[in-house]
Design a protein around this motif. Structure first.
Motif, mmCIF file in Angstrom:
data_model
loop_
_atom_site.group_PDB
_atom_site.id
_atom_site.type_symbol
_atom_site.label_atom_id
_atom_site.label_comp_id
_atom_site.label_asym_id
_atom_site.label_seq_id
_atom_site.Cartn_x
_atom_site.Cartn_y
_atom_site.Cartn_z
ATOM 1 N N TYR A 3 0.867 -1.212 -0.055
ATOM 2 C CA TYR A 3 0.030 -0.044 -0.065
ATOM 3 C C TYR A 3 0.783 1.427 0.106
ATOM 4 O O TYR A 3 0.664 2.055 -0.883
ATOM 5 C CB TYR A 3 -1.059 -0.051 1.359
ATOM 6 N N LEU A 4 1.765 1.337 0.835
ATOM 7 C CA LEU A 4 2.759 2.395 0.807
ATOM 8 C C LEU A 4 3.546 2.539 -0.334
ATOM 9 O O LEU A 4 3.682 3.954 -0.989
ATOM 10 C CB LEU A 4 3.619 2.156 2.045
ATOM 11 N N ASN A 6 2.661 1.775 -3.499
ATOM 12 C CA ASN A 6 1.554 2.192 -4.601
ATOM 13 C C ASN A 6 1.394 3.596 -4.010
ATOM 14 O O ASN A 6 1.057 4.457 -4.984
ATOM 15 C CB ASN A 6 0.397 1.330 -4.391
ATOM 16 N N TYR A 7 1.222 4.188 -2.858
ATOM 17 C CA TYR A 7 0.625 5.408 -2.446
ATOM 18 C C TYR A 7 1.940 6.292 -2.893
ATOM 19 O O TYR A 7 1.519 7.318 -3.511
ATOM 20 C CB TYR A 7 0.408 5.389 -1.019
ATOM 21 N N THR A 10 1.991 6.775 -6.663
ATOM 22 C CA THR A 10 0.733 7.211 -7.659
ATOM 23 C C THR A 10 0.539 8.546 -6.933
ATOM 24 O O THR A 10 0.111 9.575 -7.669
ATOM 25 C CB THR A 10 -0.462 6.729 -7.220
ATOM 26 N N HIS A 11 1.346 9.076 -5.900
ATOM 27 C CA HIS A 11 1.014 10.306 -5.387
ATOM 28 C C HIS A 11 2.416 11.330 -5.645
ATOM 29 O O HIS A 11 2.431 12.569 -5.038
ATOM 30 C CB HIS A 11 0.837 10.623 -3.728
#
Length: 762
Positions: A3-4, A6-7, A10-11
């Motif tokens: 999750y981290l 990907n975050y 993407t950010h």
């Protein structure tokens, strides 16, 4: 973790190099509609609205004689609004890179309020003039500071800025900008900062820098620039900018970040004013584009940076480029000062002051000096006594038994050849007295102690070489020589006494004819050649005596290992206080005129050094630069001067004596000179490289603490490594090392002090 990951991916903020602003005046229905759409598209906009505070400042400056209560200011603000709401007053400005809306006064009122505190160091009329000026700035390291200083003071209402580079982390030691801007074009960073200070300043960005094709477009920005500030690194662009500026009559300023050197070139006054005040050579701009290497650019670059006037720390830093650092150093304090100095002069030029072309410095270290402790002059402190000819003559034994008197012209002839022998640094520390049939040789200790002459190593070796010349010159006249060594080296006693005898059987040695042609050969031709076998045989026969031995080394690996040790020794000599002093005050001569005048030392232009090497020597000749290098434990660039010679050596010659004493040293010098002359006969050159041998004497005696304990430790280590490579016994001493190279290019004679300076006939 997924999750981290990907975050974060993407950010990640995409690269946005927008510098355009959007303006909205809400009293205009169309602008109101556009702003409503903007807010709908970006609900996360941050709104900065301090319009009431700005209106308060505006009404105060319009009524400078009045003192207002809060209610009085409110009444004047209402009057100023003239029926508009606060939201409709002034202008709203969208900063896309900030996702921000700024509410501020409109242009004229904004400028009035923002610059009010300039008055009356800049009066209102001058401010109006400055606000209409168009400035070009090239190079945005120092240029960033200049641009921001000028924008803050509103010295210019339009800026054309040029740089091809992106902001890197190492730029942040001098460019005032947040880490969040890393990776952006420098033009974008500077443009945004200016617009965040004053959104009404016009900006034109040349994001790919300047080249010959767009330099004129740059100068024509906003209808034509009024001033150019040049702070770029590219040599050709520096000249192209000045060529355009001179053609169009645009003044140019250039400030460096060292001692705040400022160049002012008033091409608006004089279209024929020479680039860089005429300090650089004449240049063909087309040829300038083709210069690629530092060596090719150096003749133009050195006068531009002012190599002789650089600060001691920048001189030292220049010698560390490519060694411990990768680029020229710049400090924020220096760069900020440059911005202030350049902005100050720009304002005066743009206001029509008669500021003349020229080069100026604002050296804060000189203006605010450190109180220095009184230093004793410890560079000329060891002098063992001036050689007094009368005192020396009084010590000569009056032995008239079996003597042969030489005519005055004969002894002068012999000494004329004796003084053609080599000596370390061409210092010629010898004196000769002829009396009652004997020629007495002295070491002249009237000069200062020399790092290359500890324990008289260099002088004794030179006397040995000169003795070989004496024997050859005497033989040419039909005399044989008997040489007596004196082990007592008191300065007023002779080291050698030479007795002459008529010898009808003596044959003129062919080596005599080579004395005047013998030279040090410093050729650096890359092709390696084989030493002639017959020369190797001569070498073998000369040094067949077990006492003094010599080796000729051709093994490339061994040569490379030895070169590293010699280079370390050379570096130590450069960085030692006394070694540095004697090198640049007694040995190095920078020009033909200087060496012809002094007739001692060595002409540096004969060393086959390239322009970069000479520039480095110029920099290190400043003792303060030496001190900086010592303090930072730098100076590896100094090793390159000798390493380049070893790379092109055909062979090395090393001489070893069984014990360090005057007789062994003199005898080895005599053999070295004989071999050197034989080298001449075979078109082979010799080049002494004896820093290691000279400094090794301090491992035998450092009584006067010429070398520090740390320096002695380094020399002990180098000496031990060298002795290990050459299998030198503990009792033995390496006394001489030379590079051998087949002669291919021109050699140069070294001027000498004459017979009248060195000989006394009693």
């Amino acid at each position: 973790m997924t999750y981290l990951t990907n975050y974060l991916r993407t950010h990640r903020v995409p690269a946005d190099e927008t510098v355009e602003l959007q303006f909205f005046r809400l009293s205009n229905p169309e602008d109101r509609s556009r702003m409503e759409q903007l807010c709908a598209e970006h609900p996360d906009l941050r709104v900065y609205d301090e319009i009431y505070s700005q209106l308060s400042d505006l009404v105060k400056l319009e009524n400078p004689k009045e003192s207002f209560s809060d209610s009085g200011i409110s009444d004047l603000v209402d009057f100023k609004l003239n029926g508009l709401s606060l939201l409709e007053c002034g202008v709203w400005i969208y900063y896309s890179w900030k996702r921000a809306l700024l509410h501020t006064l409109d242009k004229d009122d904004f400028i009035r309020v923002r610059t009010i505190r300039n008055a009356f160091k800049i009066d209102f009329k001058e401010q109006a003039i400055l606000s209409n000026k168009k400035i070009g700035i090239v190079g945005l390291s120092v240029g960033q500071s200049v641009a921001i200083a000028m924008a803050m003071e509103r010295i210019g209402g339009a800026f054309a800025i040029a740089d091809f580079d992106h902001l890197e982390l190492s730029n942040l030691n001098r460019i005032r900008t947040p880490c969040l801007n890393l990776g952006l074009k420098k033009t974008v960073v500077v443009a945004r900062e200016i617009l965040e200070i004053d959104p009404f300043i016009q900006i034109s960005c040349f994001n790919n820098g300047l080249n010959q094709d767009n330099t004129e477009d740059f100068s024509d920005s906003f209808g034509g620039l009024d001033l150019i500030v040049e702070e770029c690194d590219s040599l050709d662009i520096k000249f192209f900018i000045r060529d355009i500026a001179r053609t169009k009559g645009i003044p140019v300023l250039m400030s460096t970040s060292d001692k705040s050197m400022l160049d002012i070139e008033r091409f608006d006054y004089d279209r024929n004013y020479p680039f860089f005040h005429g300090l650089t050579p004449d240049v063909d701009l087309e040829k300038l584009k083709k210069l690629k290497t530092s060596k090719e650019k150096l003749p133009f670059l050195l006068p531009i940076i002012g190599s002789d006037t650089l600060s001691k720390r920048l001189k030292a830093s220049a010698l560390e480029l490519g060694k411990s650092i990768t680029t020229w150093p710049q400090l924020a304090t220096d760069v900020i000062l440059d911005g202030a100095v350049c902005g100050h002069v720009a304002r005066r030029v743009l206001l029509g002051e008669n500021v003349q072309s020229g080069r100026h410095w604002i050296d804060l270290n000189a203006l605010i000096p450190t109180e220095k402790k009184a230093e004793s002059n410890d560079l000329e402190f060891i002098c063992e006594g001036k050689l007094d000819i009368e005192q020396a003559a009084s010590q000569i034994p009056q032995n008239t038994i079996n003597r042969v008197e030489l005519r005055k012209e004969e002894i002068e002839f012999i000494v004329e050849y004796a003084i053609l022998a080599p000596s370390p640094g061409n210092q010629q520390k010898w004196k000769w007295i002829y009396s009652a049939g004997f020629l007495y040789c002295y070491v002249d200790k009237s000069t200062s102690f020399s790092l290359s002459d500890n324990l008289d190593w260099g002088s004794l070796l030179a006397l040995g070489c000169s003795t070989e010349n004496v024997v050859l010159a005497a033989g040419y006249l039909g005399y044989s020589c008997t040489i007596h060594h004196n082990q007592n080296l008191e300065y007023y006693l002779p080291v050698l006494s030479i007795k002459f005898e008529i010898d009808k059987s003596i044959k003129k040695d062919k080596l005599f004819g080579l004395i005047k042609s013998r030279r040090v050969y410093r050729g650096i031709e890359p092709e390696l050649k084989i030493i002639p076998p017959e020369l190797k045989l001569i070498h073998y026969e000369l040094f067949s005596d077990e006492l003094i031995r010599s080796s000729i080394i051709t093994d490339r690996i061994l040569i490379d290992e030895i070169s590293q040790l010699v280079a370390e020794s050379e570096k130590l000599r450069f960085l030692n206080k006394l070694g540095h002093y004697e090198l640049f005050n007694h040995e190095v001569r920078w020009t033909e005129e200087e060496i012809n005048e002094k007739k001692t030392g060595l002409n540096i232009t004969h060393f086959n050094f390239d322009a970069l090497d000479i520039a480095g020597l110029r920099l290190i000749s400043d003792n303060s630069a030496r001190e900086v290098l010592v303090s930072i434990e730098g100076g590896d660039a100094l090793k390159d001067l000798s390493l380049n010679y070893f790379k092109t050596a055909d062979a090395l010659m090393i001489v070893i004596i069984p014990e360090f004493n005057s007789q062994n040293i003199i005898e080895s010098g005599k053999l070295i000179q004989e071999f050197w002359l034989n080298c001449e006969a075979h078109n082979v050159g010799m080049h002494p490289m004896t820093a290691l041998q000279a400094l090794s004497t301090f491992t035998l005696d450092n009584e006067n603490q010429i070398l520090s304990n740390e320096e002695v430790s380094k020399i002990v280590s180098i000496k031990n490594r060298f002795n290990g490579l050459m299998k030198i016994k503990p009792s033995e001493v390496s006394i001489f090392l030379a590079r051998i190279k087949t002669i291919e290019s021109q050699r140069f004679a070294v001027p000498r002090l004459g017979v009248d300076d060195k000989l006394k006939i009693i």
